[in-house]
Write a protein that holds these residues in place. Sequence first.
Motif, PDB file in Angstrom:
ATOM      1  N   ASP A 109       0.812  -1.205   0.000  1.00  0.00           N
ATOM      2  CA  ASP A 109       0.000   0.000   0.000  1.00  0.00           C
ATOM      3  C   ASP A 109       0.851   1.263   0.000  1.00  0.00           C
ATOM      4  OD1 ASP A 109      -2.572  -1.280   0.115  1.00  0.00           O
ATOM      5  OD2 ASP A 109      -2.054  -1.847   2.162  1.00  0.00           O
ATOM      6  N   ARG A 110       2.118   1.126  -0.141  1.00  0.00           N
ATOM      7  CA  ARG A 110       2.997   2.284  -0.126  1.00  0.00           C
ATOM      8  C   ARG A 110       2.938   2.996  -1.479  1.00  0.00           C
ATOM      9  NH1 ARG A 110       9.494   2.062   0.973  1.00  0.00           N
ATOM     10  NH2 ARG A 110       9.843   4.291   1.227  1.00  0.00           N
ATOM     11  N   PRO A 111       2.647   4.306  -1.500  1.00  0.00           N
ATOM     12  CA  PRO A 111       2.534   5.022  -2.771  1.00  0.00           C
ATOM     13  C   PRO A 111       3.869   5.058  -3.502  1.00  0.00           C
ATOM     14  CG  PRO A 111       2.564   6.550  -0.924  1.00  0.00           C
ATOM     15  CD  PRO A 111       2.474   5.185  -0.334  1.00  0.00           C
ATOM     16  N   LYS A 112       3.831   4.813  -4.798  1.00  0.00           N
ATOM     17  CA  LYS A 112       5.044   4.786  -5.603  1.00  0.00           C
ATOM     18  C   LYS A 112       4.868   5.665  -6.831  1.00  0.00           C
ATOM     19  CE  LYS A 112       7.295   1.618  -3.198  1.00  0.00           C
ATOM     20  NZ  LYS A 112       8.605   1.874  -2.567  1.00  0.00           N
ATOM     21  N   ILE A 113       5.971   6.106  -7.379  1.00  0.00           N
ATOM     22  CA  ILE A 113       5.945   6.908  -8.595  1.00  0.00           C
ATOM     23  C   ILE A 113       6.826   6.238  -9.642  1.00  0.00           C
ATOM     24  CG2 ILE A 113       5.488   9.083  -7.403  1.00  0.00           C
ATOM     25  CD1 ILE A 113       8.441   9.731  -7.598  1.00  0.00           C
ATOM     26  N   THR A 114       6.502   6.493 -10.889  1.00  0.00           N
ATOM     27  CA  THR A 114       7.279   5.917 -11.980  1.00  0.00           C
ATOM     28  C   THR A 114       8.543   6.727 -12.206  1.00  0.00           C
ATOM     29  OG1 THR A 114       6.181   7.257 -13.664  1.00  0.00           O
ATOM     30  CG2 THR A 114       5.131   5.156 -13.063  1.00  0.00           C
ATOM     31  N   ALA A 115       9.415   6.190 -13.043  1.00  0.00           N
ATOM     32  CA  ALA A 115      10.647   6.910 -13.376  1.00  0.00           C
ATOM     33  C   ALA A 115      10.335   8.208 -14.122  1.00  0.00           C
ATOM     34  CB  ALA A 115      11.557   6.009 -14.221  1.00  0.00           C
ATOM     35  N   TRP A 116       9.275   8.198 -14.942  1.00  0.00           N
ATOM     36  CA  TRP A 116       8.894   9.420 -15.662  1.00  0.00           C
ATOM     37  C   TRP A 116       8.399  10.493 -14.707  1.00  0.00           C
ATOM     38  CZ3 TRP A 116      10.238  10.481 -20.445  1.00  0.00           C
ATOM     39  CH2 TRP A 116      10.515   9.418 -21.320  1.00  0.00           C
ATOM     40  N   GLU A 117       7.628  10.093 -13.691  1.00  0.00           N
ATOM     41  CA  GLU A 117       7.155  11.064 -12.701  1.00  0.00           C
ATOM     42  C   GLU A 117       8.319  11.602 -11.873  1.00  0.00           C
ATOM     43  OE1 GLU A 117       2.658   9.435 -11.778  1.00  0.00           O
ATOM     44  OE2 GLU A 117       4.374   8.394 -10.903  1.00  0.00           O
ATOM     45  N   ALA A 118       9.242  10.723 -11.522  1.00  0.00           N
ATOM     46  CA  ALA A 118      10.430  11.174 -10.794  1.00  0.00           C
ATOM     47  C   ALA A 118      11.250  12.129 -11.654  1.00  0.00           C
ATOM     48  CB  ALA A 118      11.277   9.968 -10.379  1.00  0.00           C
ATOM     49  N   GLY A 119      11.377  11.800 -12.942  1.00  0.00           N
ATOM     50  CA  GLY A 119      12.098  12.676 -13.851  1.00  0.00           C
ATOM     51  C   GLY A 119      11.436  14.020 -14.001  1.00  0.00           C
ATOM     52  N   GLU A 332      15.918   2.229 -11.776  1.00  0.00           N
ATOM     53  CA  GLU A 332      15.836   3.148 -12.904  1.00  0.00           C
ATOM     54  C   GLU A 332      16.272   4.563 -12.523  1.00  0.00           C
ATOM     55  OE1 GLU A 332      11.835   2.972 -14.266  1.00  0.00           O
ATOM     56  OE2 GLU A 332      12.053   0.981 -15.175  1.00  0.00           O
ATOM     57  N   PHE A 333      16.697   4.759 -11.278  1.00  0.00           N
ATOM     58  CA  PHE A 333      17.078   6.091 -10.810  1.00  0.00           C
ATOM     59  C   PHE A 333      18.245   6.651 -11.618  1.00  0.00           C
ATOM     60  CE2 PHE A 333      19.676   8.866  -8.147  1.00  0.00           C
ATOM     61  CZ  PHE A 333      18.755   9.808  -7.750  1.00  0.00           C
ATOM     62  N   HIS A 334      19.272   5.836 -11.858  1.00  0.00           N
ATOM     63  CA  HIS A 334      20.449   6.313 -12.588  1.00  0.00           C
ATOM     64  C   HIS A 334      20.081   6.746 -14.003  1.00  0.00           C
ATOM     65  CE1 HIS A 334      23.984   4.598 -10.022  1.00  0.00           C
ATOM     66  NE2 HIS A 334      23.014   5.082  -9.281  1.00  0.00           N
ATOM     67  N   CYS A 335      19.277   5.956 -14.672  1.00  0.00           N
ATOM     68  CA  CYS A 335      18.847   6.301 -16.029  1.00  0.00           C
ATOM     69  C   CYS A 335      18.053   7.601 -16.023  1.00  0.00           C
ATOM     70  CB  CYS A 335      18.019   5.163 -16.607  1.00  0.00           C
ATOM     71  SG  CYS A 335      17.421   5.461 -18.280  1.00  0.00           S
ATOM     72  N   MET A 336      17.170   7.741 -15.023  1.00  0.00           N
ATOM     73  CA  MET A 336      16.363   8.955 -14.898  1.00  0.00           C
ATOM     74  C   MET A 336      17.245  10.180 -14.691  1.00  0.00           C
ATOM     75  SD  MET A 336      15.207  11.238 -12.386  1.00  0.00           S
ATOM     76  CE  MET A 336      15.344  10.329 -10.856  1.00  0.00           C
ATOM     77  N   MET A 337      18.262  10.055 -13.853  1.00  0.00           N
ATOM     78  CA  MET A 337      19.179  11.169 -13.616  1.00  0.00           C
ATOM     79  C   MET A 337      19.932  11.542 -14.893  1.00  0.00           C
ATOM     80  SD  MET A 337      19.118  12.400 -10.499  1.00  0.00           S
ATOM     81  CE  MET A 337      20.755  13.084 -10.177  1.00  0.00           C
ATOM     82  N   ASN A 338      20.291  10.538 -15.672  1.00  0.00           N
ATOM     83  CA  ASN A 338      21.033  10.808 -16.910  1.00  0.00           C
ATOM     84  C   ASN A 338      20.225  11.649 -17.881  1.00  0.00           C
ATOM     85  OD1 ASN A 338      23.272   9.367 -16.027  1.00  0.00           O
ATOM     86  ND2 ASN A 338      22.633   7.462 -16.977  1.00  0.00           N
TER      87      ASN A 338
END
Length: 522
Positions: A109-119, A332-338
């Motif tokens: 039940d923990r809210p999560k966000i996608t890599a696109w939303e994080a980006g 996917e954090f590293h890819c998002m940062m790139n």
Amino acid sequence: MATLIRNKLSNAATSVSNKSQAKVSGMFARMGFQAATDEEGLGFAACDDLDYEHRQAVQMDILKTDDVGVGATGEPMAEGDSHYQRDGTGPPPSASKDDGMCAELASQDRPKITAWEAGWNVTNAIQGMFVLGLPYAILHGGYLGLFLIIFAAVVCCYTGKILIACLYEENEDGQLVRVRDSYVDIANACCSPRFPRLGGVIVNVAQLIELVMTCILYVVVSGNLMYNSFPTLPVSQKSWAIMATAALLPCAFLKNLKAVSKFSLLCTLAHFVINILVIAYCLSRARDWAWDKVKFYIDVKKFPISIGIIVFSYTSQIFLPSLEGNMQKPKEFHCMMNWTHIAACILKGLFALVAYLTWADATKEVITDNLPSTIRAVVNIFLVAKALLSYPLPFFAAVEVFEKSLFQQGDRSILPNCYGEGGRLKSWGLSLRCALVVFTLLMAIYVPHFALLMGLTGSLTGAGLCFLLPSLFHLKLLWRKLLWHHVFFDVAIFVIGGICSISGFIHSMEGLIEAYKYNIND
């Protein structure tokens, strides 16, 4: 065997009982995510302090107990079962299969966000309205200023990644386990065991300075834009700043960011439209571009200020730990940062170069002041509205950091709690909030220099939070596992960042003193 089964059932039952609480906390997390979509991403700074209660409730390894150190069955808890303390003094979460079962149940039940939303969040943080000061940096840095825009993007992307690496440690099976939650946790872990809270204090002070300075910059830019939009009116820049602050006084009554967050996406889209309008106007004058004005040499006195401006435009490290912790796929954090920093680098470089080529040596601190009067008034009014709507985010984050540090630490609090029964803010607490709004006004009135203040903030706190501290923490926590080129990069970033920070701070202060001494308004 019976004891093991009993422990498993007890842990599973405890996690299931917390699912309803996690759902409620999840709504607040989503609310916080909406607030985080502002252009500067400074609302994310609250992730260290604003939503601590939520993160404590949905933490992967939390086991709710009535007594610290006592399990649900009344037996003493194992070391790995206790929640990792926020001040960095507690033990890391256990990597056992029992805890893994609890983590799996609790995370459903923990809210999560996608890599696109994080980006999108990172993009808003590093593509905000402060890019309007980048052409001014090119004025004093020429081609080296363009190189620094690229260099700062590369370094900030790298330090963001190593900062996240400091959140993890290997367990007995060699798997990486997240044992820290925030920038403050990392700082405290580096200073333990001698000074277990010193690192957190340093990070919070730097964070508070940056948030307050950002509020001041919003007031400064509001007064500057209105004054240059209507130069014929008998109203000074200081008077415009006072009127802007009068509209911001209700911020002192904010209890949460729900009312403000709904404007964040609209403000960000409006800013991108404004950037496109500025670039379109510049392209319409492409025949008159002054390529010969772009220098290969620099203004030694003013270029360090440009470094601070460029660094400040990339600050996002404060909220990255919480952002990564809320991603559906942290890998996917590293890819998002790139891709976010590559996009920021290209857009910032093109915007700064095109704007400077259009106005050359006449480039002003805020580039929209160079536009023709008919276009300038419309664009600047939208920017002022955007600045005023953006002000509550860093202001609220600064208030929360301030209150939690001084008034809400239980027995460790320096001053009595500023909240009464039912969470109602006491009158003297409200007075302190109003005083903070007035303080930002006074600073904006007496130091109405957008570029110099931006350079000072970038040199003082931006370089520290983005360059110095991440590289230092990376060396301290992961020294035994680093390869030689990682050590080289960290040391080089620390040295270069330190030199740029000191140089930029000194020259920004000299510029402010000179402007104040000779009463220079622009």
